[in-house]
Design a protein around this motif. Structure first.
Motif, PDB file in Angstrom:
ATOM      1  N   ASN A   1       0.832  -1.208   0.000  1.00  0.00           N
ATOM      2  CA  ASN A   1       0.000   0.000   0.000  1.00  0.00           C
ATOM      3  C   ASN A   1       0.865   1.256   0.000  1.00  0.00           C
ATOM      4  O   ASN A   1       0.554   2.238  -0.673  1.00  0.00           O
ATOM      5  N   SER A   2       1.976   1.203   0.745  1.00  0.00           N
ATOM      6  CA  SER A   2       2.859   2.375   0.789  1.00  0.00           C
ATOM      7  C   SER A   2       3.525   2.618  -0.568  1.00  0.00           C
ATOM      8  O   SER A   2       3.787   3.763  -0.942  1.00  0.00           O
ATOM      9  N   ILE A   3       3.794   1.547  -1.333  1.00  0.00           N
ATOM     10  CA  ILE A   3       4.325   1.723  -2.693  1.00  0.00           C
ATOM     11  C   ILE A   3       3.317   2.478  -3.539  1.00  0.00           C
ATOM     12  O   ILE A   3       3.660   3.431  -4.267  1.00  0.00           O
ATOM     13  N   ALA A   4       2.050   2.062  -3.443  1.00  0.00           N
ATOM     14  CA  ALA A   4       0.998   2.722  -4.223  1.00  0.00           C
ATOM     15  C   ALA A   4       0.826   4.172  -3.795  1.00  0.00           C
ATOM     16  O   ALA A   4       0.618   5.063  -4.641  1.00  0.00           O
ATOM     17  N   VAL A   5       0.912   4.435  -2.494  1.00  0.00           N
ATOM     18  CA  VAL A   5       0.804   5.811  -2.007  1.00  0.00           C
ATOM     19  C   VAL A   5       1.960   6.658  -2.544  1.00  0.00           C
ATOM     20  O   VAL A   5       1.779   7.808  -2.950  1.00  0.00           O
ATOM     21  N   GLY A   6       3.167   6.062  -2.577  1.00  0.00           N
ATOM     22  CA  GLY A   6       4.313   6.774  -3.142  1.00  0.00           C
ATOM     23  C   GLY A   6       4.115   7.080  -4.617  1.00  0.00           C
ATOM     24  O   GLY A   6       4.460   8.171  -5.089  1.00  0.00           O
ATOM     25  N   GLN A   7       3.544   6.127  -5.360  1.00  0.00           N
ATOM     26  CA  GLN A   7       3.249   6.376  -6.775  1.00  0.00           C
ATOM     27  C   GLN A   7       2.223   7.488  -6.926  1.00  0.00           C
ATOM     28  O   GLN A   7       2.332   8.334  -7.820  1.00  0.00           O
ATOM     29  N   LEU A   8       1.239   7.492  -6.039  1.00  0.00           N
ATOM     30  CA  LEU A   8       0.213   8.541  -6.080  1.00  0.00           C
ATOM     31  C   LEU A   8       0.842   9.908  -5.844  1.00  0.00           C
ATOM     32  O   LEU A   8       0.489  10.897  -6.507  1.00  0.00           O
ATOM     33  N   GLU A   9       1.792   9.981  -4.913  1.00  0.00           N
ATOM     34  CA  GLU A   9       2.434  11.261  -4.603  1.00  0.00           C
ATOM     35  C   GLU A   9       3.321  11.744  -5.741  1.00  0.00           C
ATOM     36  O   GLU A   9       3.609  12.943  -5.839  1.00  0.00           O
TER      37      GLU A   9
END
Length: 439
Positions: A51-59
């Motif tokens: 989930n944190s990978i996806a959040v980083g991609q979102l940012e």
């Protein structure tokens, strides 16, 4: 006074051998439960990390979108790999991130096997509204220690009270914010049942429940009164009039019947209400079931099999019919009996796909977009072999994330995820009661 002896076989009490085996079984079950908790903690950690990978991609996106494509893409990636619903997987990712990042003491207790996943869910659910790491840490210190000694149900009660004590904002302020989250949702259950739930103001919900209770009691009183007035009918169950006024429903059943009466007809009579349904309901009924040659189940779109009597009652009140033709050997849909091209294509695709074509997505086809696999702008034709029912979320994901689709003919699709996994799937078969039925 019963004796609980270990010998002589005089009572059901444990023998020495039974006690030893039981104690060994109890200890083994405790070990299994602790190991399961440790695995749940590891799974939560992995989900939170992804989930944190996806959040980083979102940012990294130049402008954040309300659709949060990286998070939805990651959820779909994991859902297809683990054969789960993308929507459910996204919820699991979010809950895992909350547990690992906001409730580290609870996660540590789970990893150590001191509490179960159910305990952890109750602790995070009650405490997620507490703002600030300090207040949450104080809350965890109190609740985790208690959870290690009691059941998840009692943990839920304790956690709710503790969260109230540790929350810095007054309940009245939080109540106003929570009102914005009121909603209605649907959950399908086995054996032809579904659950309709309403989340709203506690006073209003309890008031509605009390009204349903009062109405249920009134129905029972009214039936008893009518029975008494029809002197001589009640003692004769063979009389059709007696059957008309006999009602053995308990209060819970009457509450449910009255609630659905109010929602569907506005008249709380507590009677059988299938004939009053005016909403759009899609039911596929085999002709042999319809005319009474057999009792094969019909299919309710978005749910599954329903009993034949309900299907026949619905069929008796429908204003029109759509005839569909099935492959006699496989049950796959071939075409529909409709002439206008665009309408026929739409009806064909709705009947063929049933739901969004992303595996695990349960959005009904009638609420989906008809998506060109090869875009129309790139020369793709408007043909059923180039069209799929895809929900808005996954339609946009297809265009704004590196997902690739390929139609293989006869409604079969190959979906390639951003990580390079391929998923090939055909449309659902339609039950015909034959030997090759899919269930």
């Amino acid at each position: 006074m019963p004796k609980f002896a270990d010998s002589d076989g005089l009572t059901w009490g444990f023998t020495s051998g039974e006690k030893a085996r039981t104690r060994a079984g109890v200890e083994r079950l405790k070990e299994i439960r602790a190991e399961r908790a440790r695995l749940d903690a590891q799974e939560a950690a992995e989900l939170a990390a992804l989930n944190s990978i996806a959040v980083g991609q979102l940012e990294r996106m130049p402008s954040h979108s309300d659709y949060a494509f990286p998070i939805r893409s990651m959820a779909t990636e994991l859902a297809l790999a683990l054969r789960e619903s993308p929507r459910a997987m996204q919820g699991r990712m979010e809950r895992a991130a909350e547990l690992v990042e906001k409730f580290p003491a609870t996660h540590a207790a789970l990893a150590a096997g001191r509490i179960t996943d159910r305990h952890a869910r109750e602790i995070t659910a009650a405490g997620i509204g507490i703002p600030g790491p300090e207040a949450r840490a104080a809350y965890e210190t109190e609740v985790v220690a208690l959870a290690e000694k009691t059941t998840p149900h009692r943990t839920k009660e304790t956690a709710a009270l503790a969260a109230e004590r540790h929350h810095p904002d007054a309940l009245a302020v939080r109540h106003e914010k929570a009102r914005a989250e009121r909603r209605v949702f649907l959950d399908d259950l086995p054996d032809g049942q579904s659950m309709l739930a309403i989340i709203g103001n506690a006073v209003v919900i309890h008031g509605a429940y009390d009204r349903l209770t009062a109405g249920a009691r009134a129905v029972k009183r009214d039936r008893r009164r009518v029975t008494r007035e029809l002197d001589g009918i009640e003692p004769a169950p063979q009389s059709p009039d007696a059957a008309k006024y006999h009602d053995d429903r308990h209060l819970g059943q009457l509450r449910a019947d009255l609630a659905l009466d109010l929602l569907l007809t506005g008249i709380p009579t507590g009677h059988d209400i299938e004939q009053d349904i005016r909403a759009t309901v899609e039911v596929t009924i085999p002709v042999t079931t319809l005319i009474g040659l057999d009792d094969g189940p019909a299919l309710l779109a978005g749910y599954g099999p329903i009993d034949p009597d309900t299907a026949r009652r619905l069929a008796g009140t429908t204003a029109g019919w759509e005839r569909i033709f099935l492959d006699p050997d496989t049950g796959a849909l071939l075409t529909v009996d409709h002439y206008t091209p665009t309408a026929a294509q739409r009806r064909y695709l709705l009947a063929r796909d049933k739901t969004c074509r992303v595996p695990g997505c349960e959005t009904k086809a009638k609420h989906c977009d008809l998506d060109h696999t090869i875009p129309y702008s790139a020369g793709g034709v408007t043909d059923v072999d180039n069209l799929n029912c895809v929900c808005e979320q996954h339609h946009m994901l297809k265009h704004h994330a590196p997902w690739r689709w390929q139609n293989l003919g006869h409604g079969r699709t190959r979906i390639t995820s951003p990580c390079g996994y391929d998923y090939t799937e055909g449309p659902p078969l339609i039950y015909t009661g034959g030997p090759r039925a899919p269930f």
